[in-house]
Scaffold this motif. Structure first.
Motif, PDB file in Angstrom:
ATOM      1  N   GLN A 157       5.166  -1.363   8.087  1.00 52.67           N
ATOM      2  CA  GLN A 157       5.466   0.010   8.510  1.00 52.67           C
ATOM      3  C   GLN A 157       5.164   1.009   7.397  1.00 52.67           C
ATOM      4  O   GLN A 157       4.517   2.033   7.626  1.00 52.67           O
ATOM      5  CB  GLN A 157       6.931   0.124   8.943  1.00 52.67           C
ATOM      6  N   ARG A 158       5.623   0.724   6.190  1.00 52.88           N
ATOM      7  CA  ARG A 158       5.393   1.638   5.077  1.00 52.88           C
ATOM      8  C   ARG A 158       3.913   1.712   4.709  1.00 52.88           C
ATOM      9  O   ARG A 158       3.367   2.790   4.463  1.00 52.88           O
ATOM     10  CB  ARG A 158       6.219   1.202   3.866  1.00 52.88           C
ATOM     11  N   SER A 159       3.258   0.579   4.685  1.00 50.28           N
ATOM     12  CA  SER A 159       1.843   0.548   4.304  1.00 50.28           C
ATOM     13  C   SER A 159       0.981   1.235   5.352  1.00 50.28           C
ATOM     14  O   SER A 159       0.036   1.953   5.007  1.00 50.28           O
ATOM     15  CB  SER A 159       1.382  -0.889   4.080  1.00 50.28           C
ATOM     16  N   TYR A 160       1.278   1.020   6.635  1.00 45.39           N
ATOM     17  CA  TYR A 160       0.527   1.693   7.697  1.00 45.39           C
ATOM     18  C   TYR A 160       0.635   3.206   7.548  1.00 45.39           C
ATOM     19  O   TYR A 160      -0.362   3.923   7.619  1.00 45.39           O
ATOM     20  CB  TYR A 160       1.013   1.267   9.083  1.00 45.39           C
ATOM     21  N   ALA A 218       1.334   4.972   4.846  1.00 41.11           N
ATOM     22  CA  ALA A 218       0.615   5.416   3.651  1.00 41.11           C
ATOM     23  C   ALA A 218      -0.898   5.418   3.875  1.00 41.11           C
ATOM     24  O   ALA A 218      -1.588   6.354   3.482  1.00 41.11           O
ATOM     25  CB  ALA A 218       0.970   4.532   2.459  1.00 41.11           C
ATOM     26  N   LEU A 219      -1.422   4.383   4.527  1.00 38.22           N
ATOM     27  CA  LEU A 219      -2.852   4.310   4.794  1.00 38.22           C
ATOM     28  C   LEU A 219      -3.286   5.371   5.802  1.00 38.22           C
ATOM     29  O   LEU A 219      -4.308   6.044   5.616  1.00 38.22           O
ATOM     30  CB  LEU A 219      -3.233   2.919   5.290  1.00 38.22           C
ATOM     31  N   ALA A 220      -2.497   5.568   6.851  1.00 31.87           N
ATOM     32  CA  ALA A 220      -2.804   6.590   7.847  1.00 31.87           C
ATOM     33  C   ALA A 220      -2.809   7.984   7.210  1.00 31.87           C
ATOM     34  O   ALA A 220      -3.692   8.811   7.489  1.00 31.87           O
ATOM     35  CB  ALA A 220      -1.820   6.521   9.013  1.00 31.87           C
ATOM     36  N   ASP A 221      -1.848   8.251   6.345  1.00 32.64           N
ATOM     37  CA  ASP A 221      -1.783   9.544   5.661  1.00 32.64           C
ATOM     38  C   ASP A 221      -3.015   9.740   4.759  1.00 32.64           C
ATOM     39  O   ASP A 221      -3.583  10.823   4.701  1.00 32.64           O
ATOM     40  CB  ASP A 221      -0.520   9.667   4.825  1.00 32.64           C
ATOM     41  N   LEU A 222      -3.418   8.688   4.078  1.00 35.01           N
ATOM     42  CA  LEU A 222      -4.566   8.773   3.182  1.00 35.01           C
ATOM     43  C   LEU A 222      -5.852   9.060   3.960  1.00 35.01           C
ATOM     44  O   LEU A 222      -6.673   9.868   3.528  1.00 35.01           O
ATOM     45  CB  LEU A 222      -4.722   7.466   2.396  1.00 35.01           C
ATOM     46  N   LEU A 223      -6.016   8.405   5.095  1.00 35.23           N
ATOM     47  CA  LEU A 223      -7.273   8.509   5.837  1.00 35.23           C
ATOM     48  C   LEU A 223      -7.303   9.644   6.845  1.00 35.23           C
ATOM     49  O   LEU A 223      -8.340   9.865   7.465  1.00 35.23           O
ATOM     50  CB  LEU A 223      -7.557   7.179   6.546  1.00 35.23           C
ATOM     51  N   SER A 224      -6.199  10.361   6.989  1.00 38.55           N
ATOM     52  CA  SER A 224      -6.193  11.469   7.976  1.00 38.55           C
ATOM     53  C   SER A 224      -6.762  12.740   7.397  1.00 38.55           C
ATOM     54  O   SER A 224      -6.957  12.910   6.249  1.00 38.55           O
ATOM     55  CB  SER A 224      -4.784  11.711   8.473  1.00 38.55           C
ATOM     56  N   PHE A 226       0.834  -1.191   0.000  1.00 37.62           N
ATOM     57  CA  PHE A 226       0.000   0.000   0.000  1.00 37.62           C
ATOM     58  C   PHE A 226       0.877   1.252   0.000  1.00 37.62           C
ATOM     59  O   PHE A 226       1.811   1.375   0.778  1.00 37.62           O
ATOM     60  CB  PHE A 226      -0.932   0.018   1.220  1.00 37.62           C
ATOM     61  N   GLY A 227       0.547   2.172  -0.894  1.00 38.97           N
ATOM     62  CA  GLY A 227       1.303   3.417  -1.014  1.00 38.97           C
ATOM     63  C   GLY A 227       2.364   3.375  -2.092  1.00 38.97           C
ATOM     64  O   GLY A 227       2.868   4.412  -2.509  1.00 38.97           O
TER      65      GLY A 227
END
Length: 126
Positions: free
Chosen positions: A115-118, A120-126, A71-72
């Motif tokens: 770590q990288r996917s978390y 990227a996902l956190a940035d997308l959903l914030s 992801f990302g």
């Protein structure tokens, strides 16, 4: 008829919620031009509470139009999808790493990908 339609028409909305696999929904757009996964969510916002989120890189030579990646690291239009479905208050993204072994960037392995996917996902959903 799409499988999502079967579930929507044959289950009780008060008791059955659905999880859309967004990667395969994007693949559906490649196979069936005009298919809009976000439209399903907008039409049934309380039925789609979970999203199975993995990423892919566009590959017109692949059967499905994409190659899975962490992801990302892909180019799927998640930002557009998130914007199109509306507020994320009652929607939850669940990440999955589903790329082939040896195709992940450094550092290798599940922990680095997580770590990288978390992030990227956190940035997308914030």
């Amino acid at each position: 008829m799409r499988l999502y339609d079967v579930f929507l028409h044959n289950t009780e909305p008060a008791h059955v919620y659905l999880e859309m696999d967004v990667y395969w929904a994007f693949v559906g757009q490649f196979r069936y031009p005009g298919f809009d996964p976000a439209a399903y969510v907008r039409e049934h916002p309380y039925r789609y509470t979970l999203f199975h989120m993995k990423d892919g890189k566009s590959d017109p030579n692949a059967d499905d139009g994409y190659d899975m990646t962490e992801f990302g690291a892909g180019d799927m239009r998640y930002q557009r999808f998130i914007h199109a479905i509306g507020p994320f208050g009652n929607h939850h993204g669940i990440w999955e790493q589903d790329s082939a072994p040896g195709t992940q960037p450094d550092p290798p392995g599940s922990l680095g990908a997580a770590q990288r996917s978390y992030t990227a996902l956190a940035d997308l959903l914030s």
